[in-house]
Design a protein around this motif. Structure first.
Motif, PDB file in Angstrom:
ATOM      1  N   GLU A  43       0.822  -1.210   0.000  1.00  0.00           N
ATOM      2  CA  GLU A  43       0.000   0.000   0.000  1.00  0.00           C
ATOM      3  C   GLU A  43       0.858   1.263   0.000  1.00  0.00           C
ATOM      4  OE1 GLU A  43      -2.519  -0.588   3.389  1.00  0.00           O
ATOM      5  OE2 GLU A  43      -3.849  -1.952   2.304  1.00  0.00           O
ATOM      6  N   VAL A  44       1.909   1.259   0.788  1.00  0.00           N
ATOM      7  CA  VAL A  44       2.784   2.436   0.860  1.00  0.00           C
ATOM      8  C   VAL A  44       3.522   2.642  -0.465  1.00  0.00           C
ATOM      9  CG1 VAL A  44       4.860   3.364   1.955  1.00  0.00           C
ATOM     10  CG2 VAL A  44       3.061   2.359   3.359  1.00  0.00           C
ATOM     11  N   VAL A  45       4.151   1.573  -0.963  1.00  0.00           N
ATOM     12  CA  VAL A  45       4.973   1.687  -2.174  1.00  0.00           C
ATOM     13  C   VAL A  45       4.107   1.976  -3.399  1.00  0.00           C
ATOM     14  CG1 VAL A  45       6.525   0.426  -3.711  1.00  0.00           C
ATOM     15  CG2 VAL A  45       6.820   0.270  -1.244  1.00  0.00           C
ATOM     16  N   ALA A  46       3.003   1.257  -3.541  1.00  0.00           N
ATOM     17  CA  ALA A  46       2.143   1.453  -4.709  1.00  0.00           C
ATOM     18  C   ALA A  46       1.533   2.851  -4.714  1.00  0.00           C
ATOM     19  CB  ALA A  46       1.050   0.396  -4.744  1.00  0.00           C
ATOM     20  N   THR A  47       1.101   3.338  -3.558  1.00  0.00           N
ATOM     21  CA  THR A  47       0.537   4.684  -3.491  1.00  0.00           C
ATOM     22  C   THR A  47       1.571   5.724  -3.905  1.00  0.00           C
ATOM     23  OG1 THR A  47      -0.929   3.999  -1.700  1.00  0.00           O
ATOM     24  CG2 THR A  47      -0.579   6.355  -1.973  1.00  0.00           C
ATOM     25  N   GLU A  48       2.775   5.579  -3.392  1.00  0.00           N
ATOM     26  CA  GLU A  48       3.836   6.537  -3.733  1.00  0.00           C
ATOM     27  C   GLU A  48       4.168   6.475  -5.233  1.00  0.00           C
ATOM     28  OE1 GLU A  48       6.200   9.667  -2.862  1.00  0.00           O
ATOM     29  OE2 GLU A  48       4.832   8.650  -1.497  1.00  0.00           O
ATOM     30  N   MET A  49       4.213   5.279  -5.785  1.00  0.00           N
ATOM     31  CA  MET A  49       4.543   5.140  -7.208  1.00  0.00           C
ATOM     32  C   MET A  49       3.421   5.659  -8.098  1.00  0.00           C
ATOM     33  SD  MET A  49       6.611   1.569  -7.271  1.00  0.00           S
ATOM     34  CE  MET A  49       7.012   1.726  -8.993  1.00  0.00           C
ATOM     35  N   ILE A  50       2.183   5.499  -7.667  1.00  0.00           N
ATOM     36  CA  ILE A  50       1.060   6.034  -8.444  1.00  0.00           C
ATOM     37  C   ILE A  50       1.123   7.558  -8.455  1.00  0.00           C
ATOM     38  CG2 ILE A  50      -1.445   6.359  -8.405  1.00  0.00           C
ATOM     39  CD1 ILE A  50      -1.674   3.405  -7.603  1.00  0.00           C
ATOM     40  N   HIS A  51       1.427   8.169  -7.310  1.00  0.00           N
ATOM     41  CA  HIS A  51       1.514   9.633  -7.247  1.00  0.00           C
ATOM     42  C   HIS A  51       2.649  10.161  -8.106  1.00  0.00           C
ATOM     43  CE1 HIS A  51      -1.643  10.346  -4.430  1.00  0.00           C
ATOM     44  NE2 HIS A  51      -1.125   9.535  -3.522  1.00  0.00           N
ATOM     45  N   LYS A  52       3.705   9.380  -8.279  1.00  0.00           N
ATOM     46  CA  LYS A  52       4.822   9.805  -9.124  1.00  0.00           C
ATOM     47  C   LYS A  52       4.673   9.342 -10.565  1.00  0.00           C
ATOM     48  CE  LYS A  52       8.158  10.050  -5.400  1.00  0.00           C
ATOM     49  NZ  LYS A  52       9.429   9.566  -4.863  1.00  0.00           N
TER      50      LYS A  52
END
Length: 140
Positions: free
Chosen positions: A43-52
């Motif tokens: 959840e943390v990594v995917a959310t950050e990658m989606i925002h970028k």
């Protein structure tokens, strides 16, 4: 509900104030099928990658693999800290002190996770490489 009314995302786009931190519509995370620590990492990594704008449908499986490896690492290290880094093992000629096998599993998981993280620009060294690629794409 107190405060002023929320401005729709479409209106923010028209006004030119559509900053990611101000947008209300959050991209939904893809289903991962993970549980426990791995799910939290995903959840943390995917959310950050989606925002970028670094995560697409094709790369989700590798992010899931990264989350599994990091989840395994965190779980094994947590258990190793409880049990100790070395354990006593009964041998033919008495007891011997050996490295906890869970520590070895954690180290292997960390090596695998680092290799996957480098692909997505999650390590400091690869982050600059990905930033350079992104800046080249926006300049064109």
């Amino acid at each position: 509900m107190k405060g002023r009314k929320k401005i729709p995302d479409e209106l923010k786009s028209l006004r030119g104030t559509d900053q990611p931190c101000r947008m209300t519509a959050v991209a939904a995370l893809p289903r991962s099928g993970l549980k426990g620590t791995a799910k939290k990492v995903f959840e943390v990594v995917a959310t950050e990658m989606i925002h970028k704008s670094l995560l697409d449908v094709v790369g989700v499986d590798l992010v899931v693999a990264y989350a599994r490896e990091m989840g395994l690492y965190h779980d094994m290290m947590r258990e190793t800290e409880k049990e100790g880094y070395t354990i006593e093992v009964m041998m033919k000629h008495g007891t011997a002190t050996v490295v906890n096998p869970k520590r070895k599993v954690a180290e292997a998981a960390l090596v695998n996770a680092k290799a996957l993280a480098a692909e997505f620009g999650l390590t400091p060294a690869s982050r600059s490489r990905v930033a350079t690629l992104l800046s080249d794409n926006t300049a064109k």
